[in-house]
Scaffold this motif. Structure first.
Motif, PDB file in Angstrom:
ATOM      1  N   GLN A  29       0.831  -1.193   0.000  1.00 36.75           N
ATOM      2  CA  GLN A  29       0.000   0.000   0.000  1.00 36.75           C
ATOM      3  C   GLN A  29       0.870   1.249   0.000  1.00 36.75           C
ATOM      4  N   LEU A  30       0.541   2.169  -0.912  1.00 34.44           N
ATOM      5  CA  LEU A  30       1.293   3.411  -1.035  1.00 34.44           C
ATOM      6  C   LEU A  30       0.573   4.587  -0.397  1.00 34.44           C
ATOM      7  N   GLY A  31      -0.669   4.382   0.020  1.00 33.01           N
ATOM      8  CA  GLY A  31      -1.477   5.477   0.568  1.00 33.01           C
ATOM      9  C   GLY A  31      -2.550   5.882  -0.417  1.00 33.01           C
ATOM     10  N   ASN A  32      -3.597   6.537   0.129  1.00 30.34           N
ATOM     11  CA  ASN A  32      -4.722   6.953  -0.718  1.00 30.34           C
ATOM     12  C   ASN A  32      -5.280   5.796  -1.529  1.00 30.34           C
ATOM     13  N   LYS A  33      -5.298   4.621  -0.859  1.00 34.06           N
ATOM     14  CA  LYS A  33      -5.860   3.403  -1.460  1.00 34.06           C
ATOM     15  C   LYS A  33      -5.126   2.999  -2.752  1.00 34.06           C
ATOM     16  N   ARG A  34      -3.884   3.385  -2.872  1.00 37.43           N
ATOM     17  CA  ARG A  34      -3.072   2.969  -4.017  1.00 37.43           C
ATOM     18  C   ARG A  34      -2.134   1.852  -3.599  1.00 37.43           C
TER      19      ARG A  34
END
Length: 463
Positions: A376-381
């Motif tokens: 997970q990279l953040g912001n559901k990415r």
């Protein structure tokens, strides 16, 4: 040069070394003799018979294979065994040539206008353009007006092979003639006429040469116009159909050219060099002779080579300092040598450099995808990372990679993520497990092979 000599002679003396036998140049002379066998007689001189261990019979049979039937083995072509070192057999050779001339009843007119051929030409210090002329008819004397090609001369000085001045030259004699307006071409016919007739003939020949050159230019222009017209028609048709058409020029698809300006000491050397260099190349790269000349390299030659984006070959001639300086400031390369094989090697190297560069892809490392993870990279990415093991070589992040699936390359690109635990890597060796992601590619699967490669330039080969 051999062809030119065979075309103006009555008797050909074929010299064959007893220790070497029949060589390619020997075969060339034999072929020239066969083309004009009805008008030319052949005499064979077997040289170097003084050397121990030579096999004369072997030479006889070698010539028989080339369809040269010597009298020594029942044929009709005379042969003489000679030695240039000891002088053995030279008197017999002269007698044989004289006998053949008598049998052929060779005669020439010593009266009337002069006719002959230029065997060689060069620029000689103090005399200017000079030419070696073989007389076949008439008597050539100082003050005679002669024409050769598009140049002419009023004969000033004539010298024989020993450098002695000659006042009259008769058929069968070859002398060096000075007094030429310009350097004549080797092989051209020499004719005598009055001063007025010679000048008229020169004007007519120059006009004819200009017309021929103009016709060649017109043909090239018309060909280019046809190509332009065809392209416009295709573009109009494509516009009417709402499509786009691309027309490739034939000139763009042609071979690359190494353009040469050649200067030599004598015209015969230049002719031989041009013949040798023109054969260098293939369908991708070749030699183009821009101009040739006799004498030292001049600044005009440098300007011509610069305009053609080519190089200068100076064969057995000096390169004066002003010309060398002009070439240096204009970035025009000059190669100077008196050995034809060195010139050929140099030109071959330059032509080879014009060939398109080809590369071999060499695999330097491999990694096998064992398991896939979503990071997970953040912001559901999320980013897909492949847990992989290096199976071969050293995998470097800086090198390009390709993804191989079931024996087929499915993607090429560069590494994005390259980590071991939480440590970023620049390289990893065999056996190390690491996380890998590839820029712009999210379709990695378990079992895929990630190969790191480098492009290695293939050696260029002209032939």
């Amino acid at each position: 040069m051999r062809a030119r000599g065979a075309s103006v002679t009555d008797i050909v003396v074929l010299v064959v070394a007893a220790d070497d036998g029949v060589k390619p140049q020997t075969k060339e002379v034999i072929e020239l003799f066969k083309k004009d066998e009805a008008n030319v007689q052949l005499v064979v001189a077997i040289n170097k018979v003084d050397r121990p261990g030579v096999d004369i019979e072997k030479v006889h049979h070698s010539l028989l294979v080339e369809d040269v039937h010597l009298e020594a083995i029942g044929g009709d072509i005379p042969s003489v065994e000679v030695s240039g070192l000891t002088g053995q057999g030279l008197d017999q050779l002269v007698e044989t040539i004289s006998a053949v001339a008598e049998m052929q009843d060779l005669r020439a007119e010593r009266d009337g206008n002069v006719e002959g051929h230029v065997l060689e030409s060069k620029v000689q210090k103090g005399l200017g353009p000079v030419a070696t002329v073989l007389i076949s008819r008439g008597c050539l004397k100082p003050g005679t007006h002669i024409i050769c090609g598009t140049t002419f001369a009023k004969v000033r000085v004539m010298n024989d092979a020993a450098g002695q001045s000659v006042k009259a030259v008769y058929p069968g004699m070859a002398v060096t003639v000075s007094g030429w307006k310009e350097l004549p071409k080797a092989g051209d016919e020499v004719l005598q006429g009055s001063e007025q007739d010679v000048k008229k003939a020169v004007v007519n020949r120059e006009r004819k040469a200009e017309e021929d050159a103009l016709l060649t230019d017109v043909e090239a222009i018309n060909s280019q116009r046809r190509l332009d017209r065809d392209q416009r028609e295709l573009e109009v048709q494509a516009a009417a159909q709402g499509t786009i058409v691309q027309v490739e020029r034939a000139a763009d698809d042609g071979p690359k050219e190494l353009r040469l300006v050649i200067k030599g000491d004598v015209s015969g050397s230049v002719e031989a060099l041009v013949g040798a260099l023109e054969g260098i190349g293939n369908k991708l790269a070749r030699v183009k002779i821009v101009s040739t000349g006799v004498g030292e390299v001049t600044e005009s030659d440098v300007l011509r080579a610069k305009a053609a984006e080519g190089m200068i070959v100076a064969f057995s001639v000096p390169v004066p300092r002003p010309s060398a300086a002009a070439a240096g400031s204009s970035n025009v390369p000059i190669f100077s040598s008196a050995i034809i094989y060195k010139v050929m090697d140099e030109v071959t190297e330059h032509v080879t450099a014009l060939l398109p560069t080809e590369y071999d892809r060499r695999i330097v490392a491999e990694a096998t995808v064992l398991q896939l993870f979503d990071i997970q990279l953040g912001n559901k990415r999320f980013k897909k990372v492949a847990g992989s093991r290096i199976t071969n070589g050293i995998l470097q992040k800086s090198k390009p990679v390709q993804v191989v699936r079931a024996g087929t390359v499915v993607y090429e690109g560069h590494l994005d993520t390259f980590r071991h635990l939480k440590k970023d890597l620049t390289e990893a060796s065999k056996g190390l497990e690491c996380g890998i992601s590839i820029q712009g590619f999210q379709d990695l699967r378990e079992g895929d092979t990630i190969q790191s490669y480098e492009n290695v330039e293939k050696p260029k080969v002209l032939y």
